[in-house]
Design a protein around this motif. Structure first.
Motif, PDB file in Angstrom:
ATOM      1  N   ARG A  63       0.741  -1.041   0.210  1.00 22.39           N
ATOM      2  CA  ARG A  63       0.038  -0.060  -0.077  1.00 22.39           C
ATOM      3  C   ARG A  63       0.845   1.245   0.122  1.00 22.39           C
ATOM      4  O   ARG A  63       0.513   2.043  -0.493  1.00 22.39           O
ATOM      5  N   LEU A  64       1.934   1.224   0.678  1.00 25.21           N
ATOM      6  CA  LEU A  64       2.901   2.426   0.892  1.00 25.21           C
ATOM      7  C   LEU A  64       3.550   2.687  -0.758  1.00 25.21           C
ATOM      8  O   LEU A  64       3.515   3.910  -1.091  1.00 25.21           O
ATOM      9  N   ALA A  65       3.971   1.685  -1.415  1.00 21.88           N
ATOM     10  CA  ALA A  65       4.312   1.649  -2.593  1.00 21.88           C
ATOM     11  C   ALA A  65       3.260   2.240  -3.750  1.00 21.88           C
ATOM     12  O   ALA A  65       3.660   3.289  -4.457  1.00 21.88           O
ATOM     13  N   ALA A  71       1.078   9.441  -6.146  1.00 23.50           N
ATOM     14  CA  ALA A  71       1.326  10.469  -5.656  1.00 23.50           C
ATOM     15  C   ALA A  71       2.359  11.189  -6.554  1.00 23.50           C
ATOM     16  O   ALA A  71       2.216  12.188  -6.791  1.00 23.50           O
ATOM     17  N   ALA A  72       2.952  10.332  -7.201  1.00 22.47           N
ATOM     18  CA  ALA A  72       4.239  10.729  -8.007  1.00 22.47           C
ATOM     19  C   ALA A  72       3.550  11.013  -9.602  1.00 22.47           C
ATOM     20  O   ALA A  72       4.368  11.424 -10.649  1.00 22.47           O
ATOM     21  N   GLY A  73       2.457  10.766  -9.953  1.00 20.60           N
ATOM     22  CA  GLY A  73       1.805  10.916 -11.028  1.00 20.60           C
ATOM     23  C   GLY A  73       2.225   9.722 -12.036  1.00 20.60           C
ATOM     24  O   GLY A  73       2.542  10.138 -13.127  1.00 20.60           O
ATOM     25  N   PHE A  74       2.291   8.784 -11.749  1.00 23.14           N
ATOM     26  CA  PHE A  74       2.859   7.391 -12.579  1.00 23.14           C
ATOM     27  C   PHE A  74       2.287   7.416 -13.892  1.00 23.14           C
ATOM     28  O   PHE A  74       0.897   7.468 -14.203  1.00 23.14           O
ATOM     29  N   LYS A  75       3.055   7.123 -15.054  1.00 24.15           N
ATOM     30  CA  LYS A  75       2.579   6.749 -16.251  1.00 24.15           C
ATOM     31  C   LYS A  75       3.116   5.551 -16.766  1.00 24.15           C
ATOM     32  O   LYS A  75       4.336   5.222 -16.484  1.00 24.15           O
ATOM     33  N   TYR A 320       7.101  -3.780  -0.552  1.00 23.50           N
ATOM     34  CA  TYR A 320       7.353  -2.408  -1.215  1.00 23.50           C
ATOM     35  C   TYR A 320       8.234  -2.563  -2.312  1.00 23.50           C
ATOM     36  O   TYR A 320       7.829  -1.908  -3.393  1.00 23.50           O
ATOM     37  N   ASP A 321       9.309  -3.100  -2.301  1.00 22.89           N
ATOM     38  CA  ASP A 321      10.254  -3.174  -3.384  1.00 22.89           C
ATOM     39  C   ASP A 321       9.612  -4.099  -4.636  1.00 22.89           C
ATOM     40  O   ASP A 321       9.687  -3.861  -5.864  1.00 22.89           O
ATOM     41  N   LEU A 326       7.525  -4.007 -10.001  1.00 22.31           N
ATOM     42  CA  LEU A 326       6.461  -4.302 -11.055  1.00 22.31           C
ATOM     43  C   LEU A 326       6.050  -3.083 -11.708  1.00 22.31           C
ATOM     44  O   LEU A 326       5.845  -3.164 -12.966  1.00 22.31           O
ATOM     45  N   ALA A 327       5.924  -2.143 -11.098  1.00 16.95           N
ATOM     46  CA  ALA A 327       5.460  -0.770 -11.809  1.00 16.95           C
ATOM     47  C   ALA A 327       6.544  -0.232 -12.737  1.00 16.95           C
ATOM     48  O   ALA A 327       6.201   0.270 -13.803  1.00 16.95           O
ATOM     49  N   GLN A 328       7.683  -0.349 -12.209  1.00 19.71           N
ATOM     50  CA  GLN A 328       8.884  -0.066 -13.169  1.00 19.71           C
ATOM     51  C   GLN A 328       8.927  -0.876 -14.626  1.00 19.71           C
ATOM     52  O   GLN A 328       9.113  -0.578 -15.483  1.00 19.71           O
ATOM     53  N   ALA A 329       8.528  -2.283 -14.332  1.00 23.35           N
ATOM     54  CA  ALA A 329       8.468  -3.002 -15.626  1.00 23.35           C
ATOM     55  C   ALA A 329       7.327  -2.802 -16.208  1.00 23.35           C
ATOM     56  O   ALA A 329       7.634  -2.860 -17.636  1.00 23.35           O
TER      57      ALA A 329
END
Length: 389
Positions: A63-65, A71-75, A320-321, A326-329
């Protein structure tokens, strides 16, 4: 007239019942009100029962991740997305785990962080593999998870071969154990870790004088401990979780057993300290990875997490990691398509909270550290960090 009215009312109720039964499930929105696509990520762990504190810790790590990413506006590609967490209780039960896994498949989650236990991860992994859903386990340490040949399965901590070997050698070479007793809880995690510990301890020159078994639901170990006491071992190794490890430590204390108690990551928790009370003093346990305080991103994570959710129990940093890689992939792939995402996950090179994360061909860490701790005055104090072979 009364009978006719009753028949009409019954018909209306029956028709309404059929209508409700045939109605589709409530629609889950795919977009936010401001036009961002919602990407649902599944998380599975025991959220009730004796391991609920660990499951909630895992959930809060994910959840923290997600909060940080949103919050960073991920795309992903040129599209703004909002991650949404679907957290389910698998009750640390293999059968419930497959039910949860199928629910995730049916609901169309884009990936799963979990499960917490090896015994739940194994059956669930087969469901995810059949459906082609990416799974990243933050805490299941059985080697069999990544030995199945599933290219959608990844793990962000060292496995039981690495941890068991480190503990077996540490018991003999650092703690001076010559005669060792072993108890495991017969779960995939507890038995698997104990098996690897036993092999390593024997190879290092120790004798296993007795091996006993319990369950992950037990709380009374008096009979087993009394039997072990008569064998006079130097050290008792326990393969299992804190819900059994803490009462075991207390019963050892009450029976006057002075041997060293050693365990794996399952007892390296704040809850163990709380439940075992004074019996925790001197207990030795391991945790895959280096101490958070020694890692570049560790102290900041610990401060933020504990300000929001309270003390870290165990695996929250790994969760968290897992969410971050996953998001970066997905971002590198430019899509949430699991075929392309798993290809990018395999290429991961990420300096996370817990370690530098890179995967081998099986989806395991290319290098995993194991840190051994001793309980002293209510805190886990570092004894040694061992680089896995």
């Amino acid at each position: 007239m009364m009978k006719k009215s009753s028949r009409i009312a019954a018909a209306v109720i029956a028709a309404a019942t059929v209508l409700v039964a045939c109605s589709p499930k409530p629609h889950t929105p795919s977009m936010t009100e401001d036009g961002k696509r919602i990407v649902v990520i599944g998380h599975a762990a025991p959220l009730t029962g004796t391991q609920a504190h660990l499951g909630k810790d895992n959930e809060n790590g994910v959840r923290l991740a997600i909060d940080d990413l949103n919050a960073a506006g991920f795309k992903i590609g040129d599209e703004s997305v909002v991650f949404q967490l679907d957290s389910q209780d698998d009750q640390a039960d293999p059968r419930m785990a497959t039910t949860v896994a199928q629910k995730f498949v049916d609901d169309g989650v884009k990936a799963v962080i979990g499960h917490l236990n090896s015994g739940t991860t194994m059956p669930a992994s087969r469901v995810y593999n059949s459906a082609g859903i990416v799974e990243i386990s933050p805490s299941a340490t059985t080697p069999r998870y990544t030995q199945q040949g599933f290219d959608n399965a990844f793990r962000v901590m060292a496995n039981d071969i690495q941890q068991g070997r480190a503990l077996g050698e540490f018991a003999v070479q650092e703690l001076g154990a010559k005669k060792i007793a072993i108890i495991d809880d017969r779960t995939a995690y507890g038995q698997g870790l104990a098996d690897e510990f036993e092999k390593a301890a024997i190879a290092a020159g120790a004798e296993i004088i007795v091996r006993e078994y319990t369950s992950d639901k037990a709380s009374d170990f008096t009979a087993i401990l009394t039997k072990i006491k008569g064998k006079k071992p130097d050290l008792l190794f326990f393969g299992g979780m804190d819900g059994q490890g803490a009462p075991m430590a207390k019963q050892m204390q009450s029976l006057g057993l002075s041997m060293q108690l050693l365990g794996g990551d399952g007892i390296h928790t704040a809850e163990f300290m709380k439940l075992a009370a004074t019996a925790a003093e001197g207990v030795v346990a391991s945790l895959p990875g280096r101490p958070l305080d020694t890692l570049a991103n560790g102290p900041a994570f610990k401060k933020r997490f504990e300000a929001k959710y309270g003390k870290i129990q165990l695996y929250a940093p790994y969760c968290y990691d897992a969410m971050m890689i996953l998001a970066q992939a997905m971002q590198r792939a430019g899509t949430t398509d699991p075929v392309k995402v798993k290809q990018e996950l395999a290429k991961t090179d990420y300096n996370g909270v817990t370690s530098r994360i890179r995967f081998d061909a099986q989806g395991d860490l290319t290098q995993g550290s194991i840190t051994v701790y001793r309980a002293k005055a209510g805190q886990w104090q570092v004894l040694k960090t061992i680089e896995s072979k």
